[in-house]
Write a protein that holds these residues in place. Sequence first.
Motif, PDB file in Angstrom:
ATOM      1  N   ALA A   1      -8.251  -0.868   4.848  1.00 49.47           N
ATOM      2  CA  ALA A   1      -9.158  -1.375   3.821  1.00 49.47           C
ATOM      3  C   ALA A   1      -9.166  -2.895   3.791  1.00 49.47           C
ATOM      4  O   ALA A   1     -10.212  -3.526   3.593  1.00 49.47           O
ATOM      5  CB  ALA A   1      -8.768  -0.807   2.455  1.00 49.47           C
ATOM      6  N   LEU A   2      -7.984  -3.485   4.034  1.00 46.13           N
ATOM      7  CA  LEU A   2      -7.878  -4.945   3.981  1.00 46.13           C
ATOM      8  C   LEU A   2      -8.585  -5.603   5.158  1.00 46.13           C
ATOM      9  O   LEU A   2      -9.394  -6.531   4.973  1.00 46.13           O
ATOM     10  CB  LEU A   2      -6.407  -5.358   3.958  1.00 46.13           C
ATOM     11  CG  LEU A   2      -6.106  -6.849   3.841  1.00 46.13           C
ATOM     12  CD1 LEU A   2      -6.570  -7.377   2.490  1.00 46.13           C
ATOM     13  CD2 LEU A   2      -4.611  -7.110   4.031  1.00 46.13           C
TER      14      LEU A   2
ATOM     15  N   ILE B   1      -3.615   3.035   5.294  1.00 44.65           N
ATOM     16  CA  ILE B   1      -4.872   3.046   4.536  1.00 44.65           C
ATOM     17  C   ILE B   1      -5.114   1.678   3.896  1.00 44.65           C
ATOM     18  O   ILE B   1      -6.227   1.138   3.925  1.00 44.65           O
ATOM     19  CB  ILE B   1      -4.846   4.151   3.468  1.00 44.65           C
ATOM     20  CG1 ILE B   1      -4.820   5.529   4.134  1.00 44.65           C
ATOM     21  CG2 ILE B   1      -6.043   4.040   2.530  1.00 44.65           C
ATOM     22  CD1 ILE B   1      -4.609   6.675   3.166  1.00 44.65           C
ATOM     23  N   PHE B   2      -4.047   1.101   3.339  1.00 50.88           N
ATOM     24  CA  PHE B   2      -4.161  -0.222   2.713  1.00 50.88           C
ATOM     25  C   PHE B   2      -4.594  -1.277   3.728  1.00 50.88           C
ATOM     26  O   PHE B   2      -5.483  -2.090   3.473  1.00 50.88           O
ATOM     27  CB  PHE B   2      -2.821  -0.612   2.088  1.00 50.88           C
ATOM     28  CG  PHE B   2      -2.743  -2.035   1.625  1.00 50.88           C
ATOM     29  CD1 PHE B   2      -3.371  -2.436   0.458  1.00 50.88           C
ATOM     30  CD2 PHE B   2      -2.038  -2.987   2.355  1.00 50.88           C
ATOM     31  CE1 PHE B   2      -3.294  -3.749   0.028  1.00 50.88           C
ATOM     32  CE2 PHE B   2      -1.962  -4.298   1.940  1.00 50.88           C
ATOM     33  CZ  PHE B   2      -2.593  -4.683   0.766  1.00 50.88           C
TER      34      PHE B   2
ATOM     35  N   SER C   1     -10.854  -4.433   7.113  1.00 52.23           N
ATOM     36  CA  SER C   1     -12.282  -4.145   7.199  1.00 52.23           C
ATOM     37  C   SER C   1     -13.109  -5.145   6.416  1.00 52.23           C
ATOM     38  O   SER C   1     -14.321  -5.299   6.661  1.00 52.23           O
ATOM     39  CB  SER C   1     -12.567  -2.726   6.698  1.00 52.23           C
ATOM     40  OG  SER C   1     -12.228  -2.597   5.326  1.00 52.23           O
ATOM     41  N   ARG C   2     -12.466  -5.838   5.485  1.00 50.25           N
ATOM     42  CA  ARG C   2     -13.168  -6.844   4.678  1.00 50.25           C
ATOM     43  C   ARG C   2     -13.077  -8.237   5.280  1.00 50.25           C
ATOM     44  O   ARG C   2     -13.670  -9.179   4.753  1.00 50.25           O
ATOM     45  CB  ARG C   2     -12.588  -6.861   3.265  1.00 50.25           C
ATOM     46  CG  ARG C   2     -12.708  -5.520   2.539  1.00 50.25           C
ATOM     47  CD  ARG C   2     -12.023  -5.562   1.189  1.00 50.25           C
ATOM     48  NE  ARG C   2     -12.544  -6.629   0.343  1.00 50.25           N
ATOM     49  CZ  ARG C   2     -12.045  -6.956  -0.841  1.00 50.25           C
ATOM     50  NH1 ARG C   2     -10.972  -6.310  -1.303  1.00 50.25           N
ATOM     51  NH2 ARG C   2     -12.572  -7.919  -1.564  1.00 50.25           N
TER      52      ARG C   2
ATOM     53  N   THR D   1       1.583  -0.701  -2.212  1.00 52.02           N
ATOM     54  CA  THR D   1       0.272  -1.352  -2.246  1.00 52.02           C
ATOM     55  C   THR D   1       0.274  -2.560  -3.168  1.00 52.02           C
ATOM     56  O   THR D   1      -0.191  -3.644  -2.804  1.00 52.02           O
ATOM     57  CB  THR D   1      -0.800  -0.348  -2.702  1.00 52.02           C
ATOM     58  OG1 THR D   1      -0.782   0.791  -1.845  1.00 52.02           O
ATOM     59  CG2 THR D   1      -2.178  -0.987  -2.669  1.00 52.02           C
TER      60      THR D   1
END
Length: 316
Positions: free
Chosen positions: A80-81, A76-77, A83-84, A248
């Motif tokens: 999210a990373l 998940i981390f 995708s930016r 995280t």
Amino acid sequence: MPDNRSTQTYAASAASAPPVVAPRKPPAGPQRTGLGILLICATCLIFAIQDGFSRVLGAEYPPIFVVMLRYWAFMIFVLALVSRQPGGLRRAMRTTRPKTQVLRGIVLVVEVVFMVEAFVRLGLVETHAVFAACPMLVAALSGPVLGEKVGWRRWMAVGVGFAGILIILQPGGGVMQIESLLPFAAALMFALYGLLTRHVSRDDPAMVSFFWTAMSGGVAITLIGIWDWQWLAPVDWIWMAGLCLCATAGHYLMIRAYEVAEASALQPFAYTQLVWVTIIGVVAFGEHLRPNVVLGAVIVVAAGIFTLWRAQVKSA
């Protein structure tokens, strides 16, 4: 590209979680380097606490199951990373070496399972004392795996480091158990992972390797660990939340550290995790500091730092 120097940083922090890559060349300046050192020391403390959580949970549940849940949080981390980042998930998925990337992820997740098992059977102190040999294993394997030339100085450091491991394990003293080989096997696997990372870095950008590390490892551990599924006791959800939170936070701080300082300046300070896990192991788990473990760990760490320094000199 992934900073392959960061993959050689004291591997104990990577044992706790996959190593991150340096996003860009950090700006020069003593203040920025000082901040990076502060961040890497904080990262090592967080990873040491995470290892304590892993030991608590690994004693109650199958280590494969514990690592599976931890990898879900890691996935998940990473999602999210990436995708930016420019290009998002589509760019992160595009690799020229898919088989090697998948192999990297599988090797790493198996190594993490070995470490958690070693935490339970041997304790934090002895596990990390042996695992500190990883930089020397990287040097020893870089020749046969990548075809790199290893000079006699680094080979001497490798020999000294292995002598330190023998002091820790005491193979002829009647106290060595088969479990003692777990952290050494984990160090060997992480060294292989680091060399494979260096190999794919020739073609794949940093974030691509980071993405494949999480996804391939997460899928592999899920295919095996899901069969050991069991509901956690209410109090153990707190331990698991702490484990995932540490993973995280540790990743984020490590990324920040490599953003503000050169990897070569941070590598020696990554060994502070051995100090933190020693304190946690003795205070929280009642582990004993045997004289041979202390002596062997000092020898292994000294040989590891010398190996990293010689690698830096050669690359310079």
